[in-house]
Write a protein that holds these residues in place. Sequence first.
Motif, PDB file in Angstrom:
ATOM      1  N   MET A   1      66.163  34.474 -64.350  1.00 48.66           N
ATOM      2  CA  MET A   1      64.943  34.969 -64.926  1.00 48.66           C
ATOM      3  C   MET A   1      63.852  33.921 -64.704  1.00 48.66           C
ATOM      4  N   ARG A   2      62.621  34.381 -64.672  1.00 49.29           N
ATOM      5  CA  ARG A   2      61.480  33.483 -64.506  1.00 49.29           C
ATOM      6  C   ARG A   2      60.317  34.020 -65.328  1.00 49.29           C
ATOM      7  N   ILE A   3      59.557  33.111 -65.902  1.00 51.17           N
ATOM      8  CA  ILE A   3      58.370  33.476 -66.669  1.00 51.17           C
ATOM      9  C   ILE A   3      57.143  33.245 -65.803  1.00 51.17           C
ATOM     10  N   ILE A   4      56.291  34.257 -65.705  1.00 50.93           N
ATOM     11  CA  ILE A   4      55.037  34.148 -64.968  1.00 50.93           C
ATOM     12  C   ILE A   4      54.026  33.490 -65.906  1.00 50.93           C
ATOM     13  N   ALA A   5      53.690  32.236 -65.638  1.00 51.17           N
ATOM     14  CA  ALA A   5      52.841  31.449 -66.542  1.00 51.17           C
ATOM     15  C   ALA A   5      51.499  32.118 -66.825  1.00 51.17           C
ATOM     16  N   SER A   6      50.914  32.746 -65.834  1.00 53.16           N
ATOM     17  CA  SER A   6      49.600  33.370 -66.032  1.00 53.16           C
ATOM     18  C   SER A   6      49.653  34.584 -66.966  1.00 53.16           C
ATOM     19  N   GLU A   7      50.832  35.135 -67.180  1.00 58.58           N
ATOM     20  CA  GLU A   7      50.997  36.283 -68.073  1.00 58.58           C
ATOM     21  C   GLU A   7      51.520  35.880 -69.453  1.00 58.58           C
ATOM     22  N   CYS A   8      52.043  34.674 -69.573  1.00 57.93           N
ATOM     23  CA  CYS A   8      52.653  34.206 -70.821  1.00 57.93           C
ATOM     24  C   CYS A   8      51.590  33.974 -71.898  1.00 57.93           C
ATOM     25  N   THR A   9      51.838  34.530 -73.078  1.00 58.88           N
ATOM     26  CA  THR A   9      50.918  34.342 -74.195  1.00 58.88           C
ATOM     27  C   THR A   9      51.340  33.169 -75.085  1.00 58.88           C
ATOM     28  N   PRO A  19      70.045  33.019 -76.185  1.00 55.27           N
ATOM     29  CA  PRO A  19      71.313  32.504 -76.701  1.00 55.27           C
ATOM     30  C   PRO A  19      71.810  31.259 -75.977  1.00 55.27           C
ATOM     31  N   SER A  20      71.279  30.985 -74.786  1.00 55.94           N
ATOM     32  CA  SER A  20      71.722  29.808 -74.036  1.00 55.94           C
ATOM     33  C   SER A  20      70.721  28.656 -74.098  1.00 55.94           C
ATOM     34  N   ASP A  21      69.686  28.792 -74.925  1.00 58.06           N
ATOM     35  CA  ASP A  21      68.650  27.752 -75.059  1.00 58.06           C
ATOM     36  C   ASP A  21      68.078  27.322 -73.708  1.00 58.06           C
ATOM     37  N   ASN A  33      64.874  27.474 -67.670  1.00 61.11           N
ATOM     38  CA  ASN A  33      65.723  26.600 -66.871  1.00 61.11           C
ATOM     39  C   ASN A  33      66.750  27.489 -66.189  1.00 61.11           C
ATOM     40  N   ALA A  34      66.587  27.708 -64.892  1.00 64.40           N
ATOM     41  CA  ALA A  34      67.444  28.630 -64.152  1.00 64.40           C
ATOM     42  C   ALA A  34      68.910  28.210 -64.185  1.00 64.40           C
ATOM     43  N   ALA A  35      69.177  26.926 -64.221  1.00 65.95           N
ATOM     44  CA  ALA A  35      70.558  26.435 -64.243  1.00 65.95           C
ATOM     45  C   ALA A  35      71.261  26.789 -65.555  1.00 65.95           C
ATOM     46  N   ALA A  36      70.503  26.919 -66.627  1.00 69.04           N
ATOM     47  CA  ALA A  36      71.085  27.222 -67.937  1.00 69.04           C
ATOM     48  C   ALA A  36      71.057  28.711 -68.277  1.00 69.04           C
ATOM     49  N   CYS A  37      70.216  29.471 -67.606  1.00 69.95           N
ATOM     50  CA  CYS A  37      70.052  30.896 -67.904  1.00 69.95           C
ATOM     51  C   CYS A  37      71.260  31.695 -67.424  1.00 69.95           C
TER      52      CYS A  37
END
Length: 63
Positions: A1-9, A19-21, A33-37
Amino acid sequence: MRIIASECTACGECAALCPSDAIVEKRGYYSINAAACTECDGIAELPQCLEGCPVGEDCIVYT
């Protein structure tokens, strides 16, 4: 998963639900963090960050 920074509120809902912090706040926005997701595999049908994000699929996307 990835968060698009320009869309993040920067509401923090995704981090609270992860659940995986794997989600952390950086410079006022959140990132995954892709390694932890785990994409909540074995925990929920859909990733909990995506389910709880008020912006939804415009903000959190599959990579």
